[in-house]
Design an enzyme around this catalytic site. Structure first.
Site, PDB file in Angstrom:
ATOM      1  N   ARG A  70      98.256  71.067   2.359  1.00  0.00           N
ATOM      2  CA  ARG A  70      99.150  70.098   1.703  1.00  0.00           C
ATOM      3  C   ARG A  70      98.341  68.950   1.093  1.00  0.00           C
ATOM      4  NH1 ARG A  70     103.532  68.328   5.830  1.00  0.00           N
ATOM      5  NH2 ARG A  70     104.249  67.054   4.104  1.00  0.00           N
ATOM      6  N   GLN A 102     109.314  57.305   3.463  1.00  0.00           N
ATOM      7  CA  GLN A 102     109.087  58.375   4.453  1.00  0.00           C
ATOM      8  C   GLN A 102     107.966  59.268   3.957  1.00  0.00           C
ATOM      9  OE1 GLN A 102     113.298  59.998   5.630  1.00  0.00           O
ATOM     10  NE2 GLN A 102     113.442  58.961   3.679  1.00  0.00           N
ATOM     11  N   ASN A 103     107.523  59.047   2.719  1.00  0.00           N
ATOM     12  CA  ASN A 103     106.531  59.941   2.124  1.00  0.00           C
ATOM     13  C   ASN A 103     105.135  59.627   2.657  1.00  0.00           C
ATOM     14  OD1 ASN A 103     108.698  60.868   0.744  1.00  0.00           O
ATOM     15  ND2 ASN A 103     108.171  59.893  -1.206  1.00  0.00           N
ATOM     16  N   ASP A 105     102.475  60.764   0.971  1.00  0.00           N
ATOM     17  CA  ASP A 105     101.622  61.225  -0.142  1.00  0.00           C
ATOM     18  C   ASP A 105     100.823  60.141  -0.854  1.00  0.00           C
ATOM     19  OD1 ASP A 105     103.507  59.940  -1.826  1.00  0.00           O
ATOM     20  OD2 ASP A 105     104.635  61.778  -2.153  1.00  0.00           O
ATOM     21  N   HIS A 120     106.412  57.262   8.075  1.00  0.00           N
ATOM     22  CA  HIS A 120     105.988  58.561   8.636  1.00  0.00           C
ATOM     23  C   HIS A 120     104.478  58.790   8.494  1.00  0.00           C
ATOM     24  CE1 HIS A 120     110.347  60.356   8.381  1.00  0.00           C
ATOM     25  NE2 HIS A 120     110.194  59.477   9.368  1.00  0.00           N
ATOM     26  N   CYS A 153      83.202  58.906  16.490  1.00  0.00           N
ATOM     27  CA  CYS A 153      82.652  59.380  17.769  1.00  0.00           C
ATOM     28  C   CYS A 153      82.304  60.876  17.718  1.00  0.00           C
ATOM     29  CB  CYS A 153      83.622  59.077  18.910  1.00  0.00           C
ATOM     30  SG  CYS A 153      85.056  60.164  18.952  1.00  0.00           S
ATOM     31  N   GLY A 191     116.013  59.516  -3.541  1.00  0.00           N
ATOM     32  CA  GLY A 191     115.448  60.842  -3.282  1.00  0.00           C
ATOM     33  C   GLY A 191     115.244  61.194  -1.825  1.00  0.00           C
ATOM     34  N   SER A 193     117.377  62.870   1.678  1.00  0.00           N
ATOM     35  CA  SER A 193     118.602  63.525   2.138  1.00  0.00           C
ATOM     36  C   SER A 193     119.248  62.750   3.279  1.00  0.00           C
ATOM     37  CB  SER A 193     118.269  64.944   2.611  1.00  0.00           C
ATOM     38  OG  SER A 193     117.368  64.885   3.698  1.00  0.00           O
TER      39      SER A 193
HETATM   40  C1  BV8 Z   1     112.108  59.586  16.684  1.00  0.00           C
HETATM   41  C2  BV8 Z   1     106.112  63.918   8.823  1.00  0.00           C
HETATM   42  C3  BV8 Z   1     112.394  58.610  18.835  1.00  0.00           C
HETATM   43  C4  BV8 Z   1     104.957  64.307   8.118  1.00  0.00           C
HETATM   44  C5  BV8 Z   1     108.452  64.222   9.131  1.00  0.00           C
HETATM   45  C6  BV8 Z   1     119.046  60.710  16.745  1.00  0.00           C
HETATM   46  C7  BV8 Z   1     118.420  59.476  16.915  1.00  0.00           C
HETATM   47  C8  BV8 Z   1     117.026  59.358  16.911  1.00  0.00           C
HETATM   48  C9  BV8 Z   1     116.251  60.488  16.730  1.00  0.00           C
HETATM   49  C10 BV8 Z   1     116.857  61.701  16.566  1.00  0.00           C
HETATM   50  C11 BV8 Z   1     118.238  61.817  16.572  1.00  0.00           C
HETATM   51  N1  BV8 Z   1     118.555  63.101  16.373  1.00  0.00           N
HETATM   52  C12 BV8 Z   1     117.420  63.804  16.250  1.00  0.00           C
HETATM   53  C13 BV8 Z   1     116.367  62.979  16.373  1.00  0.00           C
HETATM   54  C14 BV8 Z   1     114.963  63.385  16.319  1.00  0.00           C
HETATM   55  C15 BV8 Z   1     114.328  63.557  14.966  1.00  0.00           C
HETATM   56  C16 BV8 Z   1     115.327  63.838  13.868  1.00  0.00           C
HETATM   57  O1  BV8 Z   1     115.757  62.991  13.123  1.00  0.00           O
HETATM   58  N2  BV8 Z   1     115.679  65.092  13.693  1.00  0.00           N
HETATM   59  C17 BV8 Z   1     116.626  65.483  12.651  1.00  0.00           C
HETATM   60  C18 BV8 Z   1     116.065  66.659  11.892  1.00  0.00           C
HETATM   61  C19 BV8 Z   1     117.964  65.709  13.282  1.00  0.00           C
HETATM   62  N3  BV8 Z   1     113.582  62.378  14.648  1.00  0.00           N
HETATM   63  C20 BV8 Z   1     112.361  62.183  15.157  1.00  0.00           C
HETATM   64  O2  BV8 Z   1     111.868  62.952  15.956  1.00  0.00           O
HETATM   65  C21 BV8 Z   1     111.680  60.917  14.742  1.00  0.00           C
HETATM   66  N4  BV8 Z   1     111.253  60.191  15.879  1.00  0.00           N
HETATM   67  O3  BV8 Z   1     113.299  59.569  16.442  1.00  0.00           O
HETATM   68  O4  BV8 Z   1     111.541  58.961  17.753  1.00  0.00           O
HETATM   69  C22 BV8 Z   1     112.723  59.847  19.593  1.00  0.00           C
HETATM   70  C23 BV8 Z   1     111.705  60.609  20.101  1.00  0.00           C
HETATM   71  C24 BV8 Z   1     112.035  61.769  20.836  1.00  0.00           C
HETATM   72  C25 BV8 Z   1     113.381  62.149  20.987  1.00  0.00           C
HETATM   73  C26 BV8 Z   1     114.396  61.349  20.429  1.00  0.00           C
HETATM   74  C27 BV8 Z   1     114.044  60.191  19.727  1.00  0.00           C
HETATM   75  C28 BV8 Z   1     110.426  61.247  13.954  1.00  0.00           C
HETATM   76  C29 BV8 Z   1     110.756  61.916  12.676  1.00  0.00           C
HETATM   77  C30 BV8 Z   1     109.502  62.146  11.846  1.00  0.00           C
HETATM   78  C31 BV8 Z   1     109.657  63.336  11.034  1.00  0.00           C
HETATM   79  N5  BV8 Z   1     108.476  63.523  10.208  1.00  0.00           N
HETATM   80  N6  BV8 Z   1     107.335  64.597   8.573  1.00  0.00           N
HETATM   81  C32 BV8 Z   1     105.047  65.437   7.190  1.00  0.00           C
HETATM   82  O5  BV8 Z   1     105.514  65.249   6.082  1.00  0.00           O
HETATM   83  O6  BV8 Z   1     104.540  66.495   7.555  1.00  0.00           O
HETATM   84  S1  BV8 Z   1     109.963  64.734   8.492  1.00  0.00           S
HETATM   85  C33 BV8 Z   1     110.134  64.904   6.871  1.00  0.00           C
HETATM   86  O7  BV8 Z   1     111.506  64.503   6.618  1.00  0.00           O
HETATM   87  C34 BV8 Z   1     109.293  64.108   5.957  1.00  0.00           C
HETATM   88  O8  BV8 Z   1     108.589  63.083   6.530  1.00  0.00           O
HETATM   89  C35 BV8 Z   1     110.334  63.519   5.036  1.00  0.00           C
HETATM   90  O9  BV8 Z   1     109.904  62.363   4.436  1.00  0.00           O
HETATM   91  C36 BV8 Z   1     111.484  63.290   5.944  1.00  0.00           C
HETATM   92  C37 BV8 Z   1     112.756  63.006   5.261  1.00  0.00           C
HETATM   93  O10 BV8 Z   1     113.052  63.990   4.295  1.00  0.00           O
HETATM   94  P1  BV8 Z   1     113.376  63.562   2.828  1.00  0.00           P
HETATM   95  O11 BV8 Z   1     112.288  62.720   2.334  1.00  0.00           O
HETATM   96  O12 BV8 Z   1     114.724  62.999   2.807  1.00  0.00           O
HETATM   97  O13 BV8 Z   1     113.304  64.970   2.042  1.00  0.00           O
HETATM   98  P2  BV8 Z   1     114.441  66.081   1.897  1.00  0.00           P
HETATM   99  O14 BV8 Z   1     113.785  67.301   1.397  1.00  0.00           O
HETATM  100  O15 BV8 Z   1     115.246  66.191   3.109  1.00  0.00           O
HETATM  101  O16 BV8 Z   1     115.397  65.511   0.757  1.00  0.00           O
HETATM  102  C38 BV8 Z   1     114.960  65.391  -0.579  1.00  0.00           C
HETATM  103  C39 BV8 Z   1     116.042  64.670  -1.355  1.00  0.00           C
HETATM  104  O17 BV8 Z   1     115.563  64.403  -2.658  1.00  0.00           O
HETATM  105  C40 BV8 Z   1     117.322  65.492  -1.515  1.00  0.00           C
HETATM  106  O18 BV8 Z   1     118.429  64.674  -1.159  1.00  0.00           O
HETATM  107  C41 BV8 Z   1     117.351  65.873  -2.998  1.00  0.00           C
HETATM  108  O19 BV8 Z   1     118.659  65.947  -3.521  1.00  0.00           O
HETATM  109  C42 BV8 Z   1     116.575  64.721  -3.585  1.00  0.00           C
HETATM  110  N7  BV8 Z   1     115.887  65.023  -4.872  1.00  0.00           N
HETATM  111  C43 BV8 Z   1     115.214  66.131  -5.239  1.00  0.00           C
HETATM  112  N8  BV8 Z   1     114.650  65.974  -6.438  1.00  0.00           N
HETATM  113  C44 BV8 Z   1     114.965  64.740  -6.856  1.00  0.00           C
HETATM  114  C45 BV8 Z   1     115.764  64.119  -5.857  1.00  0.00           C
HETATM  115  N9  BV8 Z   1     116.258  62.888  -5.988  1.00  0.00           N
HETATM  116  C46 BV8 Z   1     115.938  62.214  -7.108  1.00  0.00           C
HETATM  117  N10 BV8 Z   1     115.156  62.722  -8.101  1.00  0.00           N
HETATM  118  C47 BV8 Z   1     114.661  63.978  -8.015  1.00  0.00           C
HETATM  119  N11 BV8 Z   1     113.899  64.480  -9.033  1.00  0.00           N
END
Ligand code: BV8
Length: 251
Positions: A70, A102-103, A105, A120, A153, A191, A193
Site C-alpha cells: 500500500r 482518518q486517512n 496517506d 488513524h 535500535c 468522503g 462512510s
Molecule cells: C477503538 C487503519 C476503543 C489503517 C483503520 C463502538 C464504539 C467504539 C468502538 C467500536 C464500536 N463498535 C465497534 C468498535 C470498534 C471499531 C469499529 O469502529 N468497528 C466498526 C467497523 C464497527 N473501532 C476501533 O476498533 C477503533 N478503536 O474504538 O478503540 C476500543 C478498543 C477495543 C474495543 C472497543 C473499543 C479503531 C479503528 C481504527 C480503524 N483503522 N485503518 C489502515 O488504513 O490500514 S479503518 C479504515 O476505516 C481506514 O482507516 C479508514 O480511514 C476508516 C474509515 O473509512 P472511510 O475513510 O470512511 O472509507 P470508506 O471506504 O468506508 O468510505 C469511503 C466514502 O467515500 C464512501 O462514503 C464513499 O461514498 C465516499 N466517496 C468515494 N469516492 C468519493 C467519495 N466521496 C467524495 N468524493 C469521491 N470522489
C-alpha cells in the site's frame, strides 16, 4: 446540487471556526482505493487478517507485506483538487481551521494543510516496539527486509504507525477532535462512510451541539442523517466550487 453548495458557501464564509473531517473518498481521485466502496480494500482483504493487533502478532511479515504494498502505491499518489481546496480553506480561515483525517496517506500534508490531526496514524511512520521510537520512514522495502529493522535500535520488532481495529486512538488527539467538533461553527464531513468508531461520533457531536453540519460525499452515508445539508458529488469537483464561492463571498 449547486444551490446547496451556494447555501453552504454562504454559511461558511461567515463562520470563524471550521472543523473538517475527511475519509478515504477524498483520496480516491488520487488513485488510492477506499475501504468499503465497490472496489474497496475491505472487499478484497479481511480486516481480521490485515488490520488487527492479533493479525500482526500471528504473522508480522504478512501484515508488513500488505502495508509495504500500500505504501508503494500511496508514495506515487499526488494530492487532487479536493485536497488543494482544503489547503485554500485553511489559508482563508487561518487558526480557525482544523482538519481531522482518518486517512493515513499523508496527502493533506503534501497539499500544504498544516493543522492536521491524523487520527488513524500515517503509513510513512514506523514505530519500534522495543525502543518505542516513532520515525519518518518513506522507504518501500524488498520482501526479505520485512519487517524492517528499527533505524535506532536495529530491532526487527517494528510496525506501521497506524491504528488497527481493536486498538485505542491517541487519547489526547481524539479528545482534541471531539472538542473541535463541539465548538466549531461549521463541521464539514468529506468522503467518509462513517462506519468506524469513534471517529463516526464526531459529526454527531457537532450536530448535538447545534453546529451547522454539511457532508460532501459521492453517495449518502451513515453521517447524512446528522447533516443539515448533504452535497452528493465527487469531492474533487464539489470542494473547488465551494471554495471559489467562499472566496468570492469574502471579497
Ligand atoms: C477503538 C487503519 C476503543 C489503517 C483503520 C463502538 C464504539 C467504539 C468502538 C467500536 C464500536 N463498535 C465497534 C468498535 C470498534 C471499531 C469499529 O469502529 N468497528 C466498526 C467497523 C464497527 N473501532 C476501533 O476498533 C477503533 N478503536 O474504538 O478503540 C476500543 C478498543 C477495543 C474495543 C472497543 C473499543 C479503531 C479503528 C481504527 C480503524 N483503522 N485503518 C489502515 O488504513 O490500514 S479503518 C479504515 O476505516 C481506514 O482507516 C479508514 O480511514 C476508516 C474509515 O473509512 P472511510 O475513510 O470512511 O472509507 P470508506 O471506504 O468506508 O468510505 C469511503 C466514502 O467515500 C464512501 O462514503 C464513499 O461514498 C465516499 N466517496 C468515494 N469516492 C468519493 C467519495 N466521496 C467524495 N468524493 C469521491 N470522489
Amino acid at each position: 446540487m449547486i444551490e446547496r453548495i451556494k447555501k453552504a458557501a454562504d454559511i461558511i464564509k461567515n463562520a470563524k471556526r471550521i472543523t473538517v473531517l475527511t475519509g478515504a473518498g477524498i483520496s480516491k481521485a488520487s488513485g488510492i482505493p477506499t475501504f468499503r466502496d465497490k472496489n474497496g480494500l475491505w472487499r478484497k482483504y479481511s480486516i481480521e487478517e490485515f488490520a488487527t493487533p492479533q493479525a500482526f502478532k500471528e504473522n508480522p511479515k504478512k501484515v508488513w507485506q500488505w502495508y509495504n504494498q500500500r505504501k508503494k502505491l500511496i508514495k506515487q499518489a499526488k494530492p487532487n483538487k479536493a485536497h488543494y481546496a482544503l489547503a485554500e480553506l485553511e489559508e482563508l480561515f487561518k487558526d480557525g481551521f482544523a482538519l481531522i483525517t482518518q486517512n493515513i496517506d499523508n496527502l493533506h500534508r503534501l497539499a500544504s494543510n498544516r493543522r492536521i490531526y491524523e487520527l488513524h496514524g500515517n503509513i510513512f511512520q514506523t514505530k519500534c516496539l522495543v525502543c518505542d521510537k516513532v520515525y519518518l520512514d518513506e522507504d518501500v522495502y524488498e520482501d526479505e527486509q520485512l519487517p524492517p529493522a528499527c533505524r535506532y535500535c536495529k530491532s526487527k520488532k517494528t510496525r506501521p504507525n497506524v491504528v488497527w481495529f481493536g486498538e485505542s486512538l491517541d487519547t489526547s488527539m481524539i479528545k482534541k477532535a471531539m472538542g473541535l467538533a463541539a465548538t466549531c461553527d461549521v463541521f464539514i464531513s468529506i468522503g467518509t462512510s462513517g462506519a468506524v468508531m469513534p471517529v463516526a461520533k464526531l459529526p454527531q457531536i457537532a450536530q448535538y451541539m447545534g453546529r451547522y453540519v454539511v457532508e460532501f460525499n459521492a453517495d449518502y452515508s451513515t453521517i447524512s442523517m446528522f447533516a443539515d445539508d448533504v452535497i452528493i458529488g465527487k469531492a474533487e469537483e464539489t470542494l473547488p466550487l465551494l471554495v471559489s464561492l467562499i472566496k468570492r463571498g469574502r471579497g
